[in-house]
Write a protein that holds these residues in place. Sequence first.
Motif, PDB file in Angstrom:
ATOM      1  N   ILE A 133       0.864  -1.186   0.000  1.00  0.00           N
ATOM      2  CA  ILE A 133       0.000   0.000   0.000  1.00  0.00           C
ATOM      3  C   ILE A 133       0.900   1.236   0.000  1.00  0.00           C
ATOM      4  CG2 ILE A 133      -1.856   1.275   1.123  1.00  0.00           C
ATOM      5  CD1 ILE A 133      -2.677  -1.280   2.548  1.00  0.00           C
ATOM      6  N   ARG A 134       0.906   1.973  -1.126  1.00  0.00           N
ATOM      7  CA  ARG A 134       1.719   3.172  -1.248  1.00  0.00           C
ATOM      8  C   ARG A 134       0.829   4.378  -1.525  1.00  0.00           C
ATOM      9  NH1 ARG A 134       6.782   2.902  -5.063  1.00  0.00           N
ATOM     10  NH2 ARG A 134       5.134   2.723  -6.634  1.00  0.00           N
ATOM     11  N   ILE A 135       1.080   5.470  -0.804  1.00  0.00           N
ATOM     12  CA  ILE A 135       0.314   6.693  -0.968  1.00  0.00           C
ATOM     13  C   ILE A 135       1.148   7.697  -1.756  1.00  0.00           C
ATOM     14  CG2 ILE A 135      -0.910   8.555   0.219  1.00  0.00           C
ATOM     15  CD1 ILE A 135      -2.074   5.758   0.710  1.00  0.00           C
ATOM     16  N   PRO A 136       0.652   8.207  -2.889  1.00  0.00           N
ATOM     17  CA  PRO A 136       1.396   9.228  -3.614  1.00  0.00           C
ATOM     18  C   PRO A 136       1.401  10.539  -2.842  1.00  0.00           C
ATOM     19  CG  PRO A 136      -0.730   8.859  -4.650  1.00  0.00           C
ATOM     20  CD  PRO A 136      -0.599   7.820  -3.583  1.00  0.00           C
ATOM     21  N   VAL A 137       2.554  11.187  -2.805  1.00  0.00           N
ATOM     22  CA  VAL A 137       2.668  12.479  -2.128  1.00  0.00           C
ATOM     23  C   VAL A 137       2.071  13.562  -3.029  1.00  0.00           C
ATOM     24  CG1 VAL A 137       4.312  14.222  -1.333  1.00  0.00           C
ATOM     25  CG2 VAL A 137       4.659  11.818  -0.748  1.00  0.00           C
ATOM     26  N   GLU A 138       1.135  14.324  -2.493  1.00  0.00           N
ATOM     27  CA  GLU A 138       0.566  15.497  -3.167  1.00  0.00           C
ATOM     28  C   GLU A 138       0.455  16.611  -2.124  1.00  0.00           C
ATOM     29  OE1 GLU A 138      -1.943  14.914  -6.977  1.00  0.00           O
ATOM     30  OE2 GLU A 138      -3.013  13.907  -5.372  1.00  0.00           O
ATOM     31  N   PRO A 139       1.543  17.373  -1.910  1.00  0.00           N
ATOM     32  CA  PRO A 139       1.599  18.293  -0.779  1.00  0.00           C
ATOM     33  C   PRO A 139       0.698  19.516  -0.926  1.00  0.00           C
ATOM     34  CG  PRO A 139       3.583  18.468  -2.116  1.00  0.00           C
ATOM     35  CD  PRO A 139       2.810  17.308  -2.657  1.00  0.00           C
ATOM     36  N   PHE A 140       0.188  19.947   0.217  1.00  0.00           N
ATOM     37  CA  PHE A 140      -0.583  21.185   0.305  1.00  0.00           C
ATOM     38  C   PHE A 140      -0.553  21.626   1.760  1.00  0.00           C
ATOM     39  CE2 PHE A 140      -3.575  17.987   1.569  1.00  0.00           C
ATOM     40  CZ  PHE A 140      -4.456  18.592   2.453  1.00  0.00           C
ATOM     41  N   CYS A 141      -1.073  22.797   2.030  1.00  0.00           N
ATOM     42  CA  CYS A 141      -1.150  23.292   3.405  1.00  0.00           C
ATOM     43  C   CYS A 141      -2.605  23.413   3.830  1.00  0.00           C
ATOM     44  CB  CYS A 141      -0.451  24.646   3.535  1.00  0.00           C
ATOM     45  SG  CYS A 141       1.345  24.507   3.546  1.00  0.00           S
ATOM     46  N   GLY A 142      -2.909  22.906   5.014  1.00  0.00           N
ATOM     47  CA  GLY A 142      -4.280  22.953   5.512  1.00  0.00           C
ATOM     48  C   GLY A 142      -4.700  24.327   5.982  1.00  0.00           C
ATOM     49  N   GLU A 143      -3.770  25.067   6.561  1.00  0.00           N
ATOM     50  CA  GLU A 143      -4.056  26.396   7.122  1.00  0.00           C
ATOM     51  C   GLU A 143      -3.567  27.483   6.173  1.00  0.00           C
ATOM     52  OE1 GLU A 143      -5.414  27.448  10.025  1.00  0.00           O
ATOM     53  OE2 GLU A 143      -5.332  25.769  11.440  1.00  0.00           O
ATOM     54  N   ILE A 144      -4.500  28.262   5.626  1.00  0.00           N
ATOM     55  CA  ILE A 144      -4.161  29.387   4.767  1.00  0.00           C
ATOM     56  C   ILE A 144      -5.213  30.456   5.034  1.00  0.00           C
ATOM     57  CG2 ILE A 144      -3.570  30.132   2.432  1.00  0.00           C
ATOM     58  CD1 ILE A 144      -3.874  27.051   1.685  1.00  0.00           C
ATOM     59  N   GLY A 145      -4.797  31.635   5.478  1.00  0.00           N
ATOM     60  CA  GLY A 145      -5.824  32.610   5.784  1.00  0.00           C
ATOM     61  C   GLY A 145      -5.303  34.011   6.032  1.00  0.00           C
ATOM     62  N   LEU A 146      -6.250  34.889   6.274  1.00  0.00           N
ATOM     63  CA  LEU A 146      -5.989  36.292   6.553  1.00  0.00           C
ATOM     64  C   LEU A 146      -6.570  36.647   7.919  1.00  0.00           C
ATOM     65  CD1 LEU A 146      -7.078  37.807   3.103  1.00  0.00           C
ATOM     66  CD2 LEU A 146      -4.866  36.811   3.738  1.00  0.00           C
ATOM     67  N   ALA A 147      -6.171  37.775   8.439  1.00  0.00           N
ATOM     68  CA  ALA A 147      -6.704  38.223   9.726  1.00  0.00           C
ATOM     69  C   ALA A 147      -8.153  38.672   9.571  1.00  0.00           C
ATOM     70  CB  ALA A 147      -5.858  39.361  10.271  1.00  0.00           C
ATOM     71  N   PRO A 148      -8.995  38.398  10.568  1.00  0.00           N
ATOM     72  CA  PRO A 148     -10.385  38.876  10.515  1.00  0.00           C
ATOM     73  C   PRO A 148     -10.457  40.381  10.762  1.00  0.00           C
ATOM     74  CG  PRO A 148      -9.949  37.840  12.626  1.00  0.00           C
ATOM     75  CD  PRO A 148      -8.717  37.643  11.797  1.00  0.00           C
ATOM     76  N   GLY A 149     -11.552  40.978  10.300  1.00  0.00           N
ATOM     77  CA  GLY A 149     -11.730  42.400  10.523  1.00  0.00           C
ATOM     78  C   GLY A 149     -12.207  42.730  11.922  1.00  0.00           C
ATOM     79  N   ALA A 150     -13.012  41.852  12.510  1.00  0.00           N
ATOM     80  CA  ALA A 150     -13.546  42.095  13.848  1.00  0.00           C
ATOM     81  C   ALA A 150     -12.442  41.930  14.886  1.00  0.00           C
ATOM     82  CB  ALA A 150     -14.693  41.133  14.140  1.00  0.00           C
ATOM     83  N   PRO A 151     -12.501  42.696  15.971  1.00  0.00           N
ATOM     84  CA  PRO A 151     -11.486  42.552  17.018  1.00  0.00           C
ATOM     85  C   PRO A 151     -11.622  41.240  17.765  1.00  0.00           C
ATOM     86  CG  PRO A 151     -13.205  44.090  17.710  1.00  0.00           C
ATOM     87  CD  PRO A 151     -13.483  43.760  16.279  1.00  0.00           C
ATOM     88  N   MET A 166      -8.738  25.125   6.246  1.00  0.00           N
ATOM     89  CA  MET A 166      -9.628  24.652   5.188  1.00  0.00           C
ATOM     90  C   MET A 166      -9.351  23.201   4.808  1.00  0.00           C
ATOM     91  SD  MET A 166      -9.965  28.015   2.744  1.00  0.00           S
ATOM     92  CE  MET A 166      -8.206  28.163   2.425  1.00  0.00           C
ATOM     93  N   ASP A 167      -8.121  22.710   5.023  1.00  0.00           N
ATOM     94  CA  ASP A 167      -7.766  21.306   4.760  1.00  0.00           C
ATOM     95  C   ASP A 167      -8.246  20.833   3.392  1.00  0.00           C
ATOM     96  OD1 ASP A 167      -6.297  20.733   7.039  1.00  0.00           O
ATOM     97  OD2 ASP A 167      -8.047  20.176   8.216  1.00  0.00           O
ATOM     98  N   THR A 168      -8.028  21.640   2.382  1.00  0.00           N
ATOM     99  CA  THR A 168      -8.492  21.335   1.027  1.00  0.00           C
ATOM    100  C   THR A 168      -7.342  20.776   0.204  1.00  0.00           C
ATOM    101  OG1 THR A 168     -10.145  23.094   1.174  1.00  0.00           O
ATOM    102  CG2 THR A 168      -9.616  22.269  -1.019  1.00  0.00           C
ATOM    103  N   LYS A 169      -7.378  19.488  -0.096  1.00  0.00           N
ATOM    104  CA  LYS A 169      -6.256  18.789  -0.723  1.00  0.00           C
ATOM    105  C   LYS A 169      -5.966  19.250  -2.142  1.00  0.00           C
ATOM    106  CE  LYS A 169      -7.013  14.618  -2.483  1.00  0.00           C
ATOM    107  NZ  LYS A 169      -7.342  13.167  -2.572  1.00  0.00           N
ATOM    108  N   HIS A 170      -6.880  19.983  -2.759  1.00  0.00           N
ATOM    109  CA  HIS A 170      -6.713  20.391  -4.147  1.00  0.00           C
ATOM    110  C   HIS A 170      -6.005  21.745  -4.293  1.00  0.00           C
ATOM    111  CE1 HIS A 170      -9.187  16.976  -4.976  1.00  0.00           C
ATOM    112  NE2 HIS A 170     -10.188  17.480  -4.287  1.00  0.00           N
ATOM    113  N   ILE A 171      -5.639  22.380  -3.170  1.00  0.00           N
ATOM    114  CA  ILE A 171      -4.905  23.646  -3.256  1.00  0.00           C
ATOM    115  C   ILE A 171      -3.412  23.308  -3.251  1.00  0.00           C
ATOM    116  CG2 ILE A 171      -4.598  25.945  -2.266  1.00  0.00           C
ATOM    117  CD1 ILE A 171      -7.331  25.731  -1.008  1.00  0.00           C
ATOM    118  N   THR A 172      -2.963  22.761  -4.367  1.00  0.00           N
ATOM    119  CA  THR A 172      -1.607  22.255  -4.523  1.00  0.00           C
ATOM    120  C   THR A 172      -0.758  23.251  -5.312  1.00  0.00           C
ATOM    121  OG1 THR A 172      -2.333  21.101  -6.508  1.00  0.00           O
ATOM    122  CG2 THR A 172      -2.366  19.851  -4.455  1.00  0.00           C
ATOM    123  N   LYS A 173       0.469  22.863  -5.596  1.00  0.00           N
ATOM    124  CA  LYS A 173       1.352  23.684  -6.432  1.00  0.00           C
ATOM    125  C   LYS A 173       0.660  23.999  -7.755  1.00  0.00           C
ATOM    126  CE  LYS A 173       5.860  23.653  -8.739  1.00  0.00           C
ATOM    127  NZ  LYS A 173       7.120  22.909  -8.961  1.00  0.00           N
TER     128      LYS A 173
END
Length: 315
Positions: A133-151, A166-173
Amino acid sequence: MTNPRTIHIHRDKWHLAWDHSIEPVASIESGETVSLDMTDSSCGQIGPDSTVDAIKNLDFGRVDQVNGPVYVAGAEPGDTLEVEFLDLQPANWGWSAIIPGFGLLADEFSEPALKIWRLEGGAEGWAEFAPGIRIPVEPFCGEIGLAPGAPGALSTIPPYRHGGNMDTKHITKGARLFLPVEAPGALFSMGDGHAAQGDGEVCGTAIEAPMQATVRLTVRKDLKINEPQFVTAGPLARRTNTAPYYVTDGIAPDLLEATRKAIRHMIEHLQKNYGLSRADAYMLCSVAVDLKLCEVVDLPNFLVGAFLPQSIFTA
């Protein structure tokens, strides 16, 4: 004409909340690039030689840290920040775990478990789950964001309209992500490197790995959005979508329960046909199985499919 500069964010420049009062660690012009050297999502609590004791002693107050924030000149509330993923390089190791109290079937998996992966071949490589059982590596980052406007500070654990976990696997290179700007300068941060993950990340962890990432940040005055949107780099899951899928369905009047049933059925399939323990089958679901909404209109029941790529089986 000179090339836009690239600034580097060291792995010790991280924070644990989305909050526009956090001082930026760097400032850039629109269109410049940022390279980030990120630890794994445990913030260094788990290493390549860790045992299950690391899960038992895990300090949740330090998980899902993000590197940054980066101030982008000219970004104002109402604008959109375009994030172009130029490179994503995982370390040569990663980890997956069952963390008690966490995950889709947390009530059914109360004992901690830890798997340390050896990653071969970098961003185009493989990780062996077990013999055959081999898993192909397809790297991405789960945490990507900006600061909120509310304090005030928001946890990095959930996703929000300004990004986050967001943990979205399709946001790859090669992908381009669009985030709505709520605070002056956007205050961009990123973290939670994943070497591979199934859609849904059902046990709560992917192949968590330290990551080196390079992104280009561009202020878009012409694009107005309310929540994240993105363009993929090409066909989805191009390295795993190479053979048939085996699918187990879950059917129930509650969408969450239908999802849980689909994963339970897949765990049983993996145990029965591949000799995996129940815990290993659950972790394999988290890194390789994609959850899909197959039917949502013919009430009272929803149908969720758990899609297992047959191409991960080499024997």
